[in-house]
Design an enzyme around this catalytic site. Structure first.
Site, PDB file in Angstrom:
ATOM      1  N   GLU A  11       0.806  -1.216   0.000  1.00 15.04           N
ATOM      2  CA  GLU A  11       0.000   0.000   0.000  1.00 15.04           C
ATOM      3  C   GLU A  11       0.847   1.277   0.000  1.00 15.04           C
ATOM      4  OE1 GLU A  11      -3.949  -1.633   2.323  1.00 15.04           O
ATOM      5  OE2 GLU A  11      -2.193  -1.167   3.525  1.00 15.04           O
ATOM      6  N   GLY A  77     -12.496  -3.856   2.338  1.00 18.01           N
ATOM      7  CA  GLY A  77     -13.617  -4.689   1.927  1.00 18.01           C
ATOM      8  C   GLY A  77     -14.788  -3.788   1.558  1.00 18.01           C
ATOM      9  N   MET A 172      -9.071  -2.055   8.715  1.00 15.99           N
ATOM     10  CA  MET A 172      -8.607  -2.372  10.065  1.00 15.99           C
ATOM     11  C   MET A 172      -7.755  -1.267  10.712  1.00 15.99           C
ATOM     12  SD  MET A 172      -7.840  -6.423   9.274  1.00 15.99           S
ATOM     13  CE  MET A 172      -7.578  -6.889  10.971  1.00 15.99           C
ATOM     14  N   GLU A 173      -7.709  -0.081  10.086  1.00 16.26           N
ATOM     15  CA  GLU A 173      -6.815   0.968  10.623  1.00 16.26           C
ATOM     16  C   GLU A 173      -7.399   2.391  10.615  1.00 16.26           C
ATOM     17  OE1 GLU A 173      -5.780  -0.941   7.897  1.00 16.26           O
ATOM     18  OE2 GLU A 173      -4.780  -2.493   9.076  1.00 16.26           O
ATOM     19  N   ASP A 196     -12.011  -6.544  -2.034  1.00 19.27           N
ATOM     20  CA  ASP A 196     -12.871  -7.723  -1.870  1.00 19.27           C
ATOM     21  C   ASP A 196     -14.256  -7.255  -1.434  1.00 19.27           C
ATOM     22  OD1 ASP A 196     -11.001  -7.434   0.743  1.00 19.27           O
ATOM     23  OD2 ASP A 196     -13.020  -7.986   1.331  1.00 19.27           O
TER      24      ASP A 196
HETATM   25  N1  ADE Z   1      -9.006  -4.961   4.153  1.00 21.33           N
HETATM   26  C1  ADE Z   1      -9.283  -5.382   2.910  1.00 21.33           C
HETATM   27  N2  ADE Z   1     -10.394  -6.153   2.905  1.00 21.33           N
HETATM   28  C2  ADE Z   1     -10.812  -6.222   4.185  1.00 21.33           C
HETATM   29  C3  ADE Z   1     -11.881  -6.885   4.824  1.00 21.33           C
HETATM   30  N3  ADE Z   1     -12.748  -7.644   4.132  1.00 21.33           N
HETATM   31  N4  ADE Z   1     -12.006  -6.758   6.162  1.00 21.33           N
HETATM   32  C4  ADE Z   1     -11.129  -6.000   6.848  1.00 21.33           C
HETATM   33  N5  ADE Z   1     -10.097  -5.365   6.310  1.00 21.33           N
HETATM   34  C5  ADE Z   1      -9.936  -5.464   4.981  1.00 21.33           C
END
Ligand code: ADE
Length: 230
Positions: A11, A77, A172-173, A196
């Site tokens: 990233e 996500g 997550m950040e 995703d």
């Molecule tokens: N980063 C990328 N995809 C993610 C997901 N599905 N959940 C949490 N962090 C992510």
């Protein structure tokens, strides 16, 4: 000075490579690369995955380099069914979806003491990022980005986050980076490209899609700092 934080090497590595007059320093196990990035002085760091690593990185960056603003970039996500892999979400606020003191009466996601669920991002930075995304020609949406210490990979979890926070992307950040910036009065924003669909489903080819998404989010930052001509 502009601070840029991503959780994974993929990233931030292309931005680090573009820094000129570069110096590097390690603090609390995190490498901070300082140099010139297009029109800006910048400090770029890979924080590691999750809210604690990203909070350590953000606090260290603020105390040591005193950035005027911080941008969290990377992949996420997708919770917005109008978006596809590679598309971008620009945060107008961030939330921590795994913060939950509701058994004691707080709303889900409420951050105690500062008493906020959604931390707003800086409006000027958000608008400048919107201009950059449009110029690069990537499909985008603006809204809530939700963070928690888990990779979201089920419809149940995805729906929980959408229902409770009306979020467009999960990662997550961003929420913890925003939290640290908020208590330090540092303007911040988050931009994430979709890697995703957050349901663990058939579209899940994380390594391949992460490459595409990470490139899109770094291209927007290159445009933001004036080093992507198109
Ligand atoms: N980063 C990328 N995809 C993610 C997901 N599905 N959940 C949490 N962090 C992510």
């Amino acid at each position: 000075m502009l601070g840029i934080i991503g959780a994974m090497d993929i990233e931030v590595e292309s931005l680090k490579a573009l820094l000129t007059n570069k110096t590097e320093e390690s603090i609390s196990g995190i490498d901070f690369c300082v140099g010139d990035l297009g029109n800006e002085k910048a400090v770029v760091a890979k924080c590691g995955i999750g809210k604690v690593f990203s909070a350590i990185c953000t606090e260290a960056m603020i105390l040591k380099y005193k950035p005027d603003m911080i941008i969290n970039i990377g992949v996420a996500g997708c919770l917005d069914e109008t978006l596809d892999i590679g598309d971008v979400v620009i945060a107008d606020s961030v939330v921590q979806h795994d913060m939950d003191i509701s058994p004691l009466g707080d709303p889900v996601g409420m951050l105690s003491d500062i008493n906020i669920v959604k931390i707003p991002t800086n409006v000027e930075m958000k608008n400048k990022l919107i201009e950059a995304v449009k110029a690069v020609g990537i499909n985008y949406s603006v809204g809530v980005i939700a963070s928690g210490d888990q990779f979201v990979a089920s419809d149940d979890k995805k729906n929980y986050i959408k229902t409770n926070f009306d979020a467009k992307a999960c990662e997550m950040e961003g929420g913890s980076i925003g939290h640290v910036c908020y208590v330090n009065n540092v303007p911040f924003t988050v931009i994430r490209a979709m890697s995703d669909k957050a349901n663990g489903g058939a579209t899940m080819d994380f390594p391949t899609f992460t490459k595409i998404a990470a490139r899109n989010s770094t291209n927007v930052i290159k445009k933001f700092v004036g080093i992507l001509e198109e």
